[in-house]
Motif scaffolding. Structure first.
Motif, PDB file in Angstrom:
ATOM      1  N   ALA A 125      31.145  41.649  42.728  1.00 39.44           N
ATOM      2  CA  ALA A 125      31.117  43.116  42.694  1.00 39.44           C
ATOM      3  C   ALA A 125      29.888  43.663  43.425  1.00 39.44           C
ATOM      4  CB  ALA A 125      31.136  43.596  41.245  1.00 39.44           C
ATOM      5  N   TYR A 130      29.372  47.490  44.607  1.00 38.96           N
ATOM      6  CA  TYR A 130      29.353  48.169  43.311  1.00 38.96           C
ATOM      7  C   TYR A 130      27.912  48.311  42.821  1.00 38.96           C
ATOM      8  CZ  TYR A 130      34.398  47.786  42.593  1.00 38.96           C
ATOM      9  OH  TYR A 130      35.757  47.915  42.696  1.00 38.96           O
ATOM     10  N   ARG A 131      27.685  49.327  42.022  1.00 40.63           N
ATOM     11  CA  ARG A 131      26.382  49.476  41.369  1.00 40.63           C
ATOM     12  C   ARG A 131      26.320  48.503  40.204  1.00 40.63           C
ATOM     13  NH1 ARG A 131      24.890  55.781  41.844  1.00 40.63           N
ATOM     14  NH2 ARG A 131      25.888  56.083  43.856  1.00 40.63           N
ATOM     15  N   GLY A 134      28.827  49.033  37.196  1.00 38.16           N
ATOM     16  CA  GLY A 134      30.186  48.667  37.576  1.00 38.16           C
ATOM     17  C   GLY A 134      30.338  47.164  37.754  1.00 38.16           C
ATOM     18  N   ALA A 135      29.309  46.534  38.322  1.00 35.54           N
ATOM     19  CA  ALA A 135      29.348  45.088  38.523  1.00 35.54           C
ATOM     20  C   ALA A 135      29.385  44.351  37.185  1.00 35.54           C
ATOM     21  CB  ALA A 135      28.150  44.635  39.352  1.00 35.54           C
TER      22      ALA A 135
END
Length: 157
Positions: A125, A130-131, A134-135
Motif C-alpha cells: 500500500a 497510500y498514506r 490507509g496502508a
C-alpha cells in the motif's frame, strides 16, 4: 522485480498458512519435520509451476536456446515465493527439534504468517502511494484474509 517480491511474498505466506492449517494431524501423531518438508516442497513446486506457466504464456517464437534461457530467468524470479514459506518451515523444524505440541505450533505459525501478511499489505500500500493510515488498514485486511484462508482450509479438511 520489486512487485515480484511482493507477489511472491504474499503468495508464499498465504500458501504456507494454508498448508499449515491443512496439515493438522487430527488424531495421528504430529510430524512437524515432515510437515516442514511438505511446506517447502509445495512452495518450490508452486514457484516452478508459476514460473513455467508465466513463461509459456509470454514466450515468443525465438530459438530453443533463447527459450531455455528465458525459462531459467522466469524460474529464478520466483524465489520470493519459496523464501516467504521459510518462516513456517523454520517454525515447524523448531517444533520437531524441541518437541513442541501441534496446537500451539500451528497457532504460532498462523499468527506469524498473519503478521507477515500485514507487513506485506502495508508495504504494498505504501508503495502504491497510500498514506500510513490507509496502508495500515490494507495491512489489517490482508492479515484477516490470510487468516480466513487458513481457517477455511482447516474447516474443509
Amino acid at each position: 522485480m520489486r512487485s515480484n517480491m511482493l507477489f511472491g511474498g504474499v503468495y508464499g505466506t498465504v500458501l504456507a498458512s494454508a498448508l499449515l492449517a491443512a496439515l493438522q494431524s487430527e488424531g495421528t501423531p504430529f510430524t512437524p519435520v515432515y510437515d516442514a518438508l511438505w511446506v517447502l516442497v509445495t512452495a518450490a513446486t508452486a514457484a516452478l509451476a508459476h514460473g513455467y506457466a508465466h513463461h509459456m504464456s509470454t514466450h515468443r517464437g525465438h530459438s530453443a536456446g533463447h527459450r531455455w534461457h528465458a525459462l531459467g530467468h522466469r524460474l529464478i524470479d520466483e524465489w520470493p515465493l519459496v523464501v516467504a514459506s521459510l518462516p513456517t518451515v523454520v517454525l515447524l523444524l523448531a517444533a520437531g527439534g524441541w518437541g513442541w505440541p501441534e496446537g500451539p505450533t500451528t497457532a504460532a505459525g498462523l499468527t506469524l504468517n498473519a503478521t507477515l501478511l500485514f507487513g506485506w499489505g502495508v508495504a504494498a500500500a505504501l508503495r502504491m502511494g497510500y498514506r500510513r493510515r490507509g496502508a495500515v488498514l490494507i495491512g489489517v485486511a490482508d492479515a484477516a484474509l490470510g487468516l480466513l484462508i487458513a481457517v477455511a482450509n482447516a474447516l474443509i479438511k
